[in-house]
Scaffold this motif. Sequence first.
Motif, PDB file in Angstrom:
ATOM      1  N   MET A 109      14.997 -23.607 -23.665  1.00 26.50           N
ATOM      2  CA  MET A 109      16.071 -24.083 -22.948  1.00 26.50           C
ATOM      3  C   MET A 109      17.101 -23.788 -22.276  1.00 26.50           C
ATOM      4  N   ALA A 110      17.267 -22.063 -21.963  1.00 29.05           N
ATOM      5  CA  ALA A 110      18.010 -21.743 -20.589  1.00 29.05           C
ATOM      6  C   ALA A 110      16.915 -21.856 -19.478  1.00 29.05           C
ATOM      7  N   ALA A 111      16.533 -21.318 -19.725  1.00 25.71           N
ATOM      8  CA  ALA A 111      15.445 -21.322 -18.545  1.00 25.71           C
ATOM      9  C   ALA A 111      15.092 -22.963 -17.398  1.00 25.71           C
ATOM     10  N   THR A 112      14.750 -23.318 -18.411  1.00 24.13           N
ATOM     11  CA  THR A 112      14.566 -25.239 -18.372  1.00 24.13           C
ATOM     12  C   THR A 112      16.311 -25.395 -17.474  1.00 24.13           C
ATOM     13  N   THR A 113      17.082 -25.523 -18.331  1.00 25.50           N
ATOM     14  CA  THR A 113      17.590 -25.801 -18.374  1.00 25.50           C
ATOM     15  C   THR A 113      18.343 -25.886 -16.489  1.00 25.50           C
ATOM     16  N   THR A 114      18.631 -24.341 -16.234  1.00 23.69           N
ATOM     17  CA  THR A 114      18.315 -23.855 -14.693  1.00 23.69           C
ATOM     18  C   THR A 114      17.888 -23.708 -13.503  1.00 23.69           C
ATOM     19  N   LEU A 115      17.019 -24.303 -14.497  1.00 27.52           N
ATOM     20  CA  LEU A 115      15.631 -25.136 -13.213  1.00 27.52           C
ATOM     21  C   LEU A 115      15.831 -25.943 -12.461  1.00 27.52           C
ATOM     22  N   THR A 116      16.424 -27.324 -13.482  1.00 23.78           N
ATOM     23  CA  THR A 116      15.850 -28.219 -13.599  1.00 23.78           C
ATOM     24  C   THR A 116      18.075 -28.888 -12.421  1.00 23.78           C
ATOM     25  N   LEU A 117      18.910 -27.790 -13.218  1.00 23.34           N
ATOM     26  CA  LEU A 117      20.382 -27.968 -12.071  1.00 23.34           C
ATOM     27  C   LEU A 117      19.820 -27.400 -10.378  1.00 23.34           C
ATOM     28  N   GLY A 118      18.648 -26.460 -10.492  1.00 25.30           N
ATOM     29  CA  GLY A 118      18.377 -25.999  -8.968  1.00 25.30           C
ATOM     30  C   GLY A 118      17.584 -27.134  -8.621  1.00 25.30           C
ATOM     31  N   LEU A 119      16.984 -27.952  -9.245  1.00 28.41           N
ATOM     32  CA  LEU A 119      16.147 -28.742  -9.026  1.00 28.41           C
ATOM     33  C   LEU A 119      16.118 -30.289  -8.166  1.00 28.41           C
ATOM     34  N   VAL A 120      17.367 -30.809  -9.747  1.00 28.29           N
ATOM     35  CA  VAL A 120      18.435 -31.981  -8.522  1.00 28.29           C
ATOM     36  C   VAL A 120      19.311 -31.841  -7.917  1.00 28.29           C
ATOM     37  N   LEU A 121      20.259 -30.730  -7.798  1.00 25.45           N
ATOM     38  CA  LEU A 121      21.594 -30.458  -7.484  1.00 25.45           C
ATOM     39  C   LEU A 121      21.312 -31.143  -5.958  1.00 25.45           C
ATOM     40  N   ARG A 122      20.404 -30.268  -5.135  1.00 24.65           N
ATOM     41  CA  ARG A 122      20.326 -30.907  -3.793  1.00 24.65           C
ATOM     42  C   ARG A 122      20.615 -32.752  -3.139  1.00 24.65           C
ATOM     43  N   ASP A 123      19.785 -33.144  -4.389  1.00 21.36           N
ATOM     44  CA  ASP A 123      20.084 -34.759  -4.058  1.00 21.36           C
ATOM     45  C   ASP A 123      20.981 -35.226  -4.886  1.00 21.36           C
TER      46      ASP A 123
ATOM     47  N   ALA B  96      12.129 -31.254 -22.623  1.00 22.14           N
ATOM     48  CA  ALA B  96      12.727 -32.176 -22.463  1.00 22.14           C
ATOM     49  C   ALA B  96      14.325 -32.164 -22.726  1.00 22.14           C
ATOM     50  N   ALA B  97      15.114 -30.767 -23.217  1.00 24.01           N
ATOM     51  CA  ALA B  97      16.165 -30.811 -23.733  1.00 24.01           C
ATOM     52  C   ALA B  97      16.937 -30.271 -22.576  1.00 24.01           C
ATOM     53  N   GLY B  98      15.990 -29.399 -21.427  1.00 22.14           N
ATOM     54  CA  GLY B  98      16.408 -28.688 -20.131  1.00 22.14           C
ATOM     55  C   GLY B  98      16.535 -30.278 -19.185  1.00 22.14           C
ATOM     56  N   LEU B  99      15.465 -31.125 -18.453  1.00 29.65           N
ATOM     57  CA  LEU B  99      16.038 -32.362 -17.968  1.00 29.65           C
ATOM     58  C   LEU B  99      17.440 -32.658 -18.328  1.00 29.65           C
ATOM     59  N   THR B 100      17.045 -32.962 -19.570  1.00 22.54           N
ATOM     60  CA  THR B 100      18.292 -34.180 -19.905  1.00 22.54           C
ATOM     61  C   THR B 100      20.233 -33.357 -19.713  1.00 22.54           C
ATOM     62  N   VAL B 101      20.073 -32.691 -19.929  1.00 22.54           N
ATOM     63  CA  VAL B 101      21.176 -31.659 -19.813  1.00 22.54           C
ATOM     64  C   VAL B 101      21.359 -31.346 -18.514  1.00 22.54           C
ATOM     65  N   GLY B 102      20.112 -30.592 -17.778  1.00 21.85           N
ATOM     66  CA  GLY B 102      20.600 -30.447 -15.864  1.00 21.85           C
ATOM     67  C   GLY B 102      20.650 -31.173 -15.179  1.00 21.85           C
ATOM     68  N   THR B 103      20.767 -32.448 -15.639  1.00 24.56           N
ATOM     69  CA  THR B 103      20.725 -34.028 -14.717  1.00 24.56           C
ATOM     70  C   THR B 103      22.099 -34.140 -15.325  1.00 24.56           C
ATOM     71  N   LEU B 104      22.301 -34.015 -16.245  1.00 18.79           N
ATOM     72  CA  LEU B 104      24.044 -34.507 -16.306  1.00 18.79           C
ATOM     73  C   LEU B 104      24.875 -33.449 -16.058  1.00 18.79           C
ATOM     74  N   THR B 105      24.875 -32.661 -16.060  1.00 14.09           N
ATOM     75  CA  THR B 105      25.289 -31.038 -15.702  1.00 14.09           C
ATOM     76  C   THR B 105      25.412 -30.767 -13.773  1.00 14.09           C
ATOM     77  N   ALA B 106      24.192 -31.132 -13.602  1.00 12.66           N
ATOM     78  CA  ALA B 106      24.393 -30.680 -12.112  1.00 12.66           C
ATOM     79  C   ALA B 106      25.192 -31.504 -10.656  1.00 12.66           C
ATOM     80  N   PRO B 107      25.856 -32.763 -11.190  1.00 13.55           N
ATOM     81  CA  PRO B 107      27.376 -33.420 -11.017  1.00 13.55           C
ATOM     82  C   PRO B 107      28.823 -32.433 -10.421  1.00 13.55           C
TER      83      PRO B 107
END
Length: 599
Positions: free
Chosen positions: A31-45, A327-338
Amino acid sequence: MIGRLLLVCRLAVRDLRRRRTETVLLLLAVMAATTTLTLGLVLRDTAGDPYRSTREATDGPDVVAGAGDPALLTDLQKLAGVAGHGGPYPVAAARLRASDGTSDVQAVGREAAMASVDQPRLTRGSWVRDGGVVAEAAFATALGLRVGDPVTLNGRSFEVVGVAVTAAMAPYPSGTCLVAQGCVHGARSAGTPEGLLQNPGLVWLTQADARSLDPDNLTYVTNLKLADPDQAQAFVDAHQNGRTLLQSWETVLADATELAQDSQILLMIGAWLLGLLSVASLSVLVGGRIADQHRRVGLLKAVGGTPGFVAAVLLAQYVLVAVLATAAGLTVGTLTAPLLTESSAGLVGAAGPRPVTLSTIGLVTAVALGVAVTATIVPTVRAARASTVTALADSPRPPRRVGWLIALSARLPTPLLLAFRVAARRPRRVVLAVVSIAITVSGVYVLLVLDAFLADQPLVGGYGDVQVEVLRRVLLTWTVLLLALAAINAVVITWATVLDNRHASALTRALGASPGEVSTAMAAAQVLPALAGAVLGVFPGGLALFAAINAITGGDSGRATLPASWHLLVLVLATVLVVAMLTAVPARLGARRPVAETL
């Protein structure tokens, strides 16, 4: 086929439920890896939300065009596909002096009436009038300008009558250069030609006031609205030439989200570092779990399970964990990006969670499954191919005897003697421990370098103080994740070593070694790789990682101050000390098991 699949899933779920602590550790590692990767992917948008809000609120242009001859801009306004325009407006270079400081500015002459294309939105005060200046919001914040403040432009007195935001230019200090003299962003170097504006701000005046500032060196700008905004870049490419400078709204968006782009690069690098740590963590966890499941493997094969079926049952456990971690990484990463973005004072609105795209879901899932399969395929296949009799016997693996190591360690104190021989039994695990610590120390090294670099440069690549804090927040995020995952790795590796050596440790105690000597040996077996990993993490690991980040971001590594030698020494010693503390507890717990029960 469906029944066989259900059976595999039921057996896998049962195994996961029986070892809940290990399952949670597996989940956290991936989850640590998937969360950080999700942050990187959605941060720009996510970071682009404030610009889009500003563009809508100000009737932002699709294309901004500048030229020295206003007739060239008038011709652009008549082209096919142009649905509306504003200007041409005169632009003059000026030096603004205020009570709190001075700055170069680009002064744009505007009409007092509201424009249909690019009407800056006032956040304070009123629009332009004779003798009045409206400052771009981010520039006003940086220079401390307030409504009613007196200022001078090229020696002429004016009053700040308003503060506004615009979508025609990225917020200060990343805005486009409009004046004929040219601009330089960042610190002025020794070879910079004279006359260039340095980090110019943006102000609006009446057209008469703007023309009077520098009547012999005026440029002109027009704002174009296209029938199809998505064709803005194509329009720019088709009509760009040496006499006109055109910029699409996509380019302005890229400039406005420059901070998010650098944050995204750092997060992506952090995601790959965490992915490597996850592979190391899973490899050890899986090896320990499968070593503890030899008898279960034998039972499955004894009741008719084929090697392929056994491998599927073992592998399914980690695939299920990878899916949950995705699933957990996508959720946490998307909510944390802002939370890792900071809306500029020159924009309206704020970043918010955005829907996850299919490409993001696919990439994060592929990485999670890749980490799980890479870490588990070798021990899984090895266990599935073991003979049924050997698996049912669940006999301890005989130690490897290395002549030179025995000779080298024979005269050492008992704890070190045992530590060397414990490490030699599992060289692959030692390598994983070294790599894990080296990756972590490399990340900490880069954090120290970049933090010092940002502290020394108040305007680095066009960043202001708020943006610098955002980058620090991003660096801190993936460094904390690295440290947490490395700590988990240290504990997991030690516990796996304790379980793997339980028979040998019991025999050693039966021959006279004390529980303290055995526990010290188990901890020392991890401290020695930690020392090697810490040294490798500083050099060449940290230097190589910093050079890679500079190459990707186009930074200037020569301007960075590398940590002092004593800082690096403290980092290495602190790493060894922390690993010793983390490994002492599981090593002590393992050494307290009764000898007779273990044997």
